[in-house]
Scaffold this active site. Sequence first.
Site, PDB file in Angstrom:
ATOM      1  N   GLU A  17      49.857 -21.182  42.631  1.00 14.29           N
ATOM      2  CA  GLU A  17      50.938 -20.350  43.169  1.00 14.29           C
ATOM      3  C   GLU A  17      50.470 -18.911  43.439  1.00 14.29           C
ATOM      4  OE1 GLU A  17      54.685 -22.757  41.098  1.00 14.29           O
ATOM      5  OE2 GLU A  17      54.108 -20.790  40.319  1.00 14.29           O
TER       6      GLU A  17
ATOM      7  N   GLU B 157      54.604 -29.874  42.743  1.00 19.25           N
ATOM      8  CA  GLU B 157      55.493 -29.634  41.614  1.00 19.25           C
ATOM      9  C   GLU B 157      56.942 -29.730  42.064  1.00 19.25           C
ATOM     10  OE1 GLU B 157      55.026 -26.004  39.433  1.00 19.25           O
ATOM     11  OE2 GLU B 157      52.837 -26.008  39.560  1.00 19.25           O
TER      12      GLU B 157
END
Length: 670
Positions: free
Chosen positions: A156, A313
Amino acid sequence: MAHPLTALNHRLGGIGYGGDYNPEQWPREVWREDVRLMREAGVNLVTVGVFSWSRIEPRPGVYDWELLDEVLDLLHAHGIAVDLATPTAAPPPWFAKLHPDALPVTASGTRLAHGSRQVFCPSGPAYAEAADALVTALATRYADHPAVALWHVHNEWGNHNALCYCDTSAAAFRVWLQERYATLDTLNSAWGTDFWSQRYGEWDEIDPPRDTTAFRNPGQELDYRRFSSDALLARHRAETALLKRLAPGIPVTTNVMGTLEKKTDAFAFAAECDLVSVDHYLTAADPEGHIDLALNADLARGMAGGAPWLLMEHSASAVNWQPVNVAKRPGELRRNSLTHLARGADGILFFQWRQSTAGAEKWHSAMLPHGGTDTRIWREVRALGAELAALAEVVGTRVRGEVALLFDWPTWWALELEARPSARLRYLDAVRDWYAALWSLNLTCDVLPPGADLTPYRAVVAPNLYLLSDQDAAGLDGYVRQGGHLAVGCFSGVVDTEDRVRPGGHPGALREVLGLRVDEYLPLRPGETARLDDGTLAHDWAERVEPRGCCAVLRFADAPGGGPAAGGPAVTRHPYGRGSARYVATRPSARTLRDLTRALAEEAGVRPVAAEGVEAVRRTGPQGSYLFLVNHTDDDVTVPVRGTGLLDAEVTASGALVPAGGVVVVREHE
């Protein structure tokens, strides 16, 4: 040659299924139970090592591979492939102690402390050196390990540290500016520095847009966001280059965050990956979160250039980071997962495999909850694994939209800087309004950047193009001239790439193609509305539009209810070349926007994927097509369709019955 994700799916024997696995949080005896339960659930792919830097390198330059060696061997022995992460998103405590200058600094000058993740300056040389050494050691050791099927770079990028205002970042910013502008005269012109006596005479006079007495220079702010995204992108490229050199043949990805992350341009990161992977989490307070899920899935597919992509995710139930973390309802885990699959994902992964008992994310749900196997979530996880295995035949098929929706991170940045006409005009609101209209009509769209090739699309929707380059404006002009159908949202075409207002009147670069001139922008006060002549209420925004070739499709109602632009055009249509261009000079109601979108689609010859009432998406490939039907209502719905139902669904002469809250997949017949 097969796409890298399709090749990975072939190795896995079907759709990828699994999640983040963090064995360092558990004693060894738990690992054996983990792999047994993974096989029971149908897990075939797990992400390992994301936050393991302090385990792998407990002291500077001292590596301990015992845990990772054992875990990778164990997973491989049980037929579970590994997405091996470079654990560079969480430097260990020793790094902060050795290199305090590498910690990020806020715009107000506060240096942040170690104690979380991504606590580093993206431009820091000490961080780059330590991260590259770690990646080199990791890749060298595991390049030939049979478990490793995919490299996962960082985690991320920029989620917590995209904007650092330290002196190191300031120096790097100056270098970036010199490469972009070459001369100070060019920079001064771009930023309009004669305003407020900001003209620069030396490069070293330029600092990041730190906290100051009044409004910051908007051109400087915009460029700092570009620079900051590029600084992280440079780190991504550096890690990727090391992996490619030391472990060739293993595909590389990184998990971008779509609309959840404003600070980095995810299109740029996706372009550097062999396959695109994304994270997506529902906003619990949003009753229509499933529409945002679909938007982000279509954005992922757009970043992948229409190819299959990987859901890296999502959550099995509640997350841990919202004000109120609402648990998913029974069946919602399945519905969310299969919706991602419907919109092009060929892998469904969760954060995380086993729910943590300590740390900041211990209340984040997982595939294996605190309660173990005697839980609803576990039963749903195991059932989903069996269903994904049964849907292996959809691997490699693709979703093809006939409509493109334009999405642009620099526009998002620029629109929401200080001192705009209205802080209530927010980029994601516009995107979601237009996307919801498309979604409700079952019009599948690809979410693309403004510079994308638009020739395959019958219609293009641009919710907001406040910032627009000359090249992209010319592309839209040519698209419409050649027979395309374009719809543009309000306050578009206004500024160039440096946030300088285009001369000659609004909407700047789009005046000719839209066939109009905007005399004045008229933002509405909080709570103020403007009635349109279809009887609906618009809010937040109005414009005084002067037709210059276009005709009014809808008008603001006459005074007093029509607001500051009473009687003037609110929605226009302009025949242009062989196509047409529409403009919406306000933020209309959902009903109005839906009607406008339907009219656009009908003129462009775009047909819904299926009848309205349930979400419908089609995946197609050489062997045929698969229609996914997702029912978000509390009532059973029958959808007319011909084919063979998968996952125990039945298709009769009247069609497929989609249960309330359920998902049906149909292998279609001609």
